[in-house]
Design a protein around this motif. Sequence first.
Motif, PDB file in Angstrom:
ATOM      1  N   MET A  64       0.916  -1.204  -0.117  1.00  0.00           N
ATOM      2  CA  MET A  64       0.045  -0.020   0.018  1.00  0.00           C
ATOM      3  C   MET A  64       0.881   1.331  -0.059  1.00  0.00           C
ATOM      4  N   ARG A  65       0.592   2.207  -0.794  1.00  0.00           N
ATOM      5  CA  ARG A  65       1.410   3.475  -1.165  1.00  0.00           C
ATOM      6  C   ARG A  65       2.745   3.271  -1.332  1.00  0.00           C
ATOM      7  N   GLY A  66       3.089   2.271  -1.880  1.00  0.00           N
ATOM      8  CA  GLY A  66       4.602   2.011  -1.939  1.00  0.00           C
ATOM      9  C   GLY A  66       5.553   1.320  -0.858  1.00  0.00           C
ATOM     10  N   TYR A  67       4.621   0.860  -0.033  1.00  0.00           N
ATOM     11  CA  TYR A  67       5.299   0.229   1.217  1.00  0.00           C
ATOM     12  C   TYR A  67       4.852  -1.153   1.085  1.00  0.00           C
ATOM     13  N   ARG A  68       5.441  -2.101   2.071  1.00  0.00           N
ATOM     14  CA  ARG A  68       4.975  -3.488   2.053  1.00  0.00           C
ATOM     15  C   ARG A  68       5.180  -3.713   3.669  1.00  0.00           C
ATOM     16  N   MET A  69       3.936  -4.218   4.172  1.00  0.00           N
ATOM     17  CA  MET A  69       3.672  -4.529   5.468  1.00  0.00           C
ATOM     18  C   MET A  69       3.651  -5.927   5.844  1.00  0.00           C
ATOM     19  N   ASN A  70       4.371  -6.592   6.666  1.00  0.00           N
ATOM     20  CA  ASN A  70       3.733  -7.979   6.852  1.00  0.00           C
ATOM     21  C   ASN A  70       2.943  -8.199   8.181  1.00  0.00           C
ATOM     22  N   LEU A  71       1.884  -8.954   8.124  1.00  0.00           N
ATOM     23  CA  LEU A  71       0.851  -9.067   9.254  1.00  0.00           C
ATOM     24  C   LEU A  71       0.722 -10.276   9.262  1.00  0.00           C
ATOM     25  N   PHE A  72       0.116 -10.575  10.726  1.00  0.00           N
ATOM     26  CA  PHE A  72       0.076 -12.081  11.042  1.00  0.00           C
ATOM     27  C   PHE A  72      -1.380 -12.313  11.414  1.00  0.00           C
ATOM     28  N   ARG A  73      -1.866 -13.414  11.246  1.00  0.00           N
ATOM     29  CA  ARG A  73      -3.439 -13.997  11.578  1.00  0.00           C
ATOM     30  C   ARG A  73      -3.771 -13.855  12.874  1.00  0.00           C
ATOM     31  N   ASP A  74      -4.618 -13.340  13.332  1.00  0.00           N
ATOM     32  CA  ASP A  74      -5.125 -12.962  14.671  1.00  0.00           C
ATOM     33  C   ASP A  74      -5.710 -14.473  15.063  1.00  0.00           C
ATOM     34  N   GLN A  75      -5.331 -15.179  15.770  1.00  0.00           N
ATOM     35  CA  GLN A  75      -5.710 -16.564  16.216  1.00  0.00           C
ATOM     36  C   GLN A  75      -6.683 -16.309  17.204  1.00  0.00           C
ATOM     37  N   GLN A  76      -6.937 -15.127  18.032  1.00  0.00           N
ATOM     38  CA  GLN A  76      -8.004 -14.978  18.606  1.00  0.00           C
ATOM     39  C   GLN A  76      -9.312 -14.828  18.379  1.00  0.00           C
ATOM     40  N   SER A  77      -9.309 -14.528  16.716  1.00  0.00           N
ATOM     41  CA  SER A  77     -10.676 -14.299  16.264  1.00  0.00           C
ATOM     42  C   SER A  77     -10.598 -15.469  15.138  1.00  0.00           C
ATOM     43  N   PRO A  78     -11.089 -16.725  15.254  1.00  0.00           N
ATOM     44  CA  PRO A  78     -11.006 -17.794  14.416  1.00  0.00           C
ATOM     45  C   PRO A  78     -11.940 -17.568  13.396  1.00  0.00           C
ATOM     46  N   LEU A  79     -13.015 -16.931  13.794  1.00  0.00           N
ATOM     47  CA  LEU A  79     -14.220 -16.878  12.643  1.00  0.00           C
ATOM     48  C   LEU A  79     -13.911 -15.858  11.571  1.00  0.00           C
ATOM     49  N   LEU A  80     -13.053 -14.732  12.037  1.00  0.00           N
ATOM     50  CA  LEU A  80     -12.767 -13.562  11.030  1.00  0.00           C
ATOM     51  C   LEU A  80     -11.540 -13.976  10.644  1.00  0.00           C
ATOM     52  N   LYS A  81     -11.221 -13.463   9.418  1.00  0.00           N
ATOM     53  CA  LYS A  81      -9.961 -13.464   8.746  1.00  0.00           C
ATOM     54  C   LYS A  81      -9.503 -12.001   9.043  1.00  0.00           C
TER      55      LYS A  81
END
Length: 94
Positions: free
Chosen positions: A44-61
Amino acid sequence: MAPTAAWAGPSPWWEHYDRSDRYRCGEEEKVLIERNDSQASLFMRGYRMNLFRDQQSPLLKRYSNSQFSVTIRGDEIEIEDLISRRRCQRFEQA
């Protein structure tokens, strides 16, 4: 207009993303999200960010890091940072 770097890719092979989707946030801003069940890369906007899956919300991605959170709901995503929240609509699946 979004910088060309925002569309750079693909990510390195060792990150092994199962899915890649492009989203439009308003008229000009575009976002690329590559993801699997454990993590995601947000371009986004010329940048790359790494994100990790929130394991406390298994029903939501939901993926997050210390600055951003992305929640995926079908063809729409919600991106939250420390000061704003925006919704984006998928326009292409790569």
